[in-house]
Design a protein around this motif. Sequence first.
Motif, short mmCIF file in Angstrom:
data_model
loop_
_atom_site.label_atom_id
_atom_site.label_comp_id
_atom_site.label_asym_id
_atom_site.label_seq_id
_atom_site.Cartn_x
_atom_site.Cartn_y
_atom_site.Cartn_z
N GLY A 43 -30.44 -57.68 14.72
CA GLY A 43 -30.35 -58.37 13.44
C GLY A 43 -29.44 -57.63 12.47
N ASP A 44 -28.88 -58.39 11.53
CA ASP A 44 -28.10 -57.70 10.49
C ASP A 44 -29.04 -56.98 9.52
OD1 ASP A 44 -29.05 -59.94 9.20
OD2 ASP A 44 -27.12 -60.56 8.36
N SER A 45 -30.36 -57.12 9.74
CA SER A 45 -31.33 -56.28 9.03
C SER A 45 -31.04 -54.80 9.29
CB SER A 45 -32.76 -56.62 9.46
OG SER A 45 -32.86 -56.66 10.87
N LEU A 46 -30.20 -54.51 10.28
CA LEU A 46 -29.82 -53.11 10.51
C LEU A 46 -29.15 -52.52 9.27
CD1 LEU A 46 -26.48 -52.59 11.08
CD2 LEU A 46 -27.04 -53.83 13.16
N GLY A 47 -28.60 -53.41 8.42
CA GLY A 47 -28.01 -52.92 7.16
C GLY A 47 -29.03 -52.18 6.32
N CYS A 48 -30.27 -52.69 6.27
CA CYS A 48 -31.33 -52.03 5.50
C CYS A 48 -31.99 -50.94 6.34
CB CYS A 48 -32.40 -53.06 5.10
SG CYS A 48 -31.74 -54.49 4.25
N VAL A 49 -32.37 -51.29 7.58
CA VAL A 49 -33.22 -50.41 8.38
C VAL A 49 -32.46 -49.19 8.92
CG1 VAL A 49 -34.66 -50.34 10.46
CG2 VAL A 49 -34.70 -52.35 9.00
N MET A 50 -31.21 -49.42 9.34
CA MET A 50 -30.44 -48.33 9.95
C MET A 50 -29.47 -47.68 8.97
SD MET A 50 -31.00 -47.88 13.26
CE MET A 50 -32.74 -48.00 13.07
N LEU A 51 -28.92 -48.49 8.05
CA LEU A 51 -27.82 -47.99 7.22
C LEU A 51 -28.21 -47.76 5.77
CD1 LEU A 51 -25.00 -50.27 8.73
CD2 LEU A 51 -25.65 -47.96 9.43
N GLY A 52 -29.41 -48.19 5.37
CA GLY A 52 -29.91 -47.88 4.03
C GLY A 52 -29.34 -48.72 2.91
N VAL A 80 -30.54 -60.90 24.81
CA VAL A 80 -30.07 -60.18 23.61
C VAL A 80 -29.25 -61.13 22.73
CG1 VAL A 80 -28.77 -58.22 22.70
CG2 VAL A 80 -30.03 -57.98 24.85
N VAL A 81 -29.72 -61.30 21.50
CA VAL A 81 -29.05 -62.16 20.51
C VAL A 81 -28.51 -61.25 19.41
CG1 VAL A 81 -29.38 -64.09 18.89
CG2 VAL A 81 -30.79 -63.96 20.98
N VAL A 82 -27.26 -61.48 19.00
CA VAL A 82 -26.65 -60.64 17.96
C VAL A 82 -26.37 -61.48 16.72
CG1 VAL A 82 -24.76 -59.06 17.41
CG2 VAL A 82 -25.49 -59.31 19.77
N ASP A 83 -26.76 -60.94 15.57
CA ASP A 83 -26.50 -61.63 14.31
C ASP A 83 -25.01 -61.62 13.97
OD1 ASP A 83 -28.41 -62.95 12.81
OD2 ASP A 83 -29.30 -61.10 12.04
N MET A 84 -24.53 -62.74 13.44
CA MET A 84 -23.18 -62.77 12.86
C MET A 84 -23.33 -62.31 11.41
SD MET A 84 -21.38 -66.11 14.55
CE MET A 84 -19.77 -65.42 14.18
N ARG A 98 -13.89 -67.07 16.63
CA ARG A 98 -13.27 -65.78 17.00
C ARG A 98 -14.30 -64.65 16.90
NH1 ARG A 98 -8.33 -67.39 15.08
NH2 ARG A 98 -8.93 -66.95 12.94
N ASN A 99 -15.07 -64.63 15.83
CA ASN A 99 -16.03 -63.54 15.65
C ASN A 99 -17.21 -63.65 16.60
OD1 ASN A 99 -14.77 -61.89 13.73
ND2 ASN A 99 -15.29 -63.32 12.09
N ALA A 100 -17.67 -64.87 16.87
CA ALA A 100 -18.74 -65.04 17.87
C ALA A 100 -18.23 -64.53 19.22
CB ALA A 100 -19.16 -66.50 17.96
#
Length: 292
Positions: A43-52, A80-84, A98-100
Amino acid sequence: MRNTVLDFIGMKRQGRRIAMLTCYDYTMARLLDASGIDAILVGDSLGCVMLGYPDTLPVTMDDMIHHARAVVRGCQQALVVVDMPFMSYQASIAEAVRNAGRLIKETGAQAVKLEGGASVIGQIRAIVDAGIPVQAHVGMTPQSVNALGGFKVQGRGEEAAARLLADARAVEQAGAFSVVLECVPPKLAALASRTLHIPTIGIGAGAGCDGQVLVSQDMLGMFTDFTPRFVKRFAEAGETMRTAFRTYAEEVRAGTFPSEAHAFTSADCDDAVLARLERSLHEEQTPEDDGV
Ligand code: KIV
């Protein structure tokens, strides 16, 4: 055998609920995969959880690719599903495809997820046409936090509920293989789940969904900057880790770690050899050194 998007749809038909969790790194991916979890969301929740970061808006394509590659390396069974990430698909359909494509090609993941309902069906259709499975995400869509006025329950009141159902139906018709329903009143989520053919994956949307997803660090009690009401803590791993870190520091300071059990044997380095080496070090010392 790795789970596929067809298994996902099959699970709904069989009435078997789908268990999905987020993951952003190799070690956790190995643990999740070994637990038999059905699907992993990078998830792009990695922005909060991993990157602060305070929200998901600053997350980049490179961030997603970096973390998704590590997850894919650690997992053999889960889908495995990846957030855009924000602004990787909103500006144009061509950019979305292109980004997908980059996310699939450069990470080895099996599907992408993007946020939005009727407003992104052009993107969903085009990505699916390019052969990439898409998971949609409606209700509370964190990338629109500024437009939604905060992290709030969505679909309250008849008009909002009708819009949410229309969004869910629109993404299904555009070809999404599944849809995340976030922060939706449980009865509305249950109605969406009964009337859609594709599986709904709820987060803060009650037990009537076809599956559930949570942020792993939330359900493990590791991430406590903010805890939404819908999070159940299945472990107190954060407390376990804090205790382990404290104990390590205490033992290092006391000189009790490492003990002999955590050191290499000195078979090749006996006392006589060490004494010879020490003597030669003393002999090498210059007179000036001796005087210091
Ligand atoms: O980014 C994420 O982790 C998500 C889930 C919370 C659904 O989108």
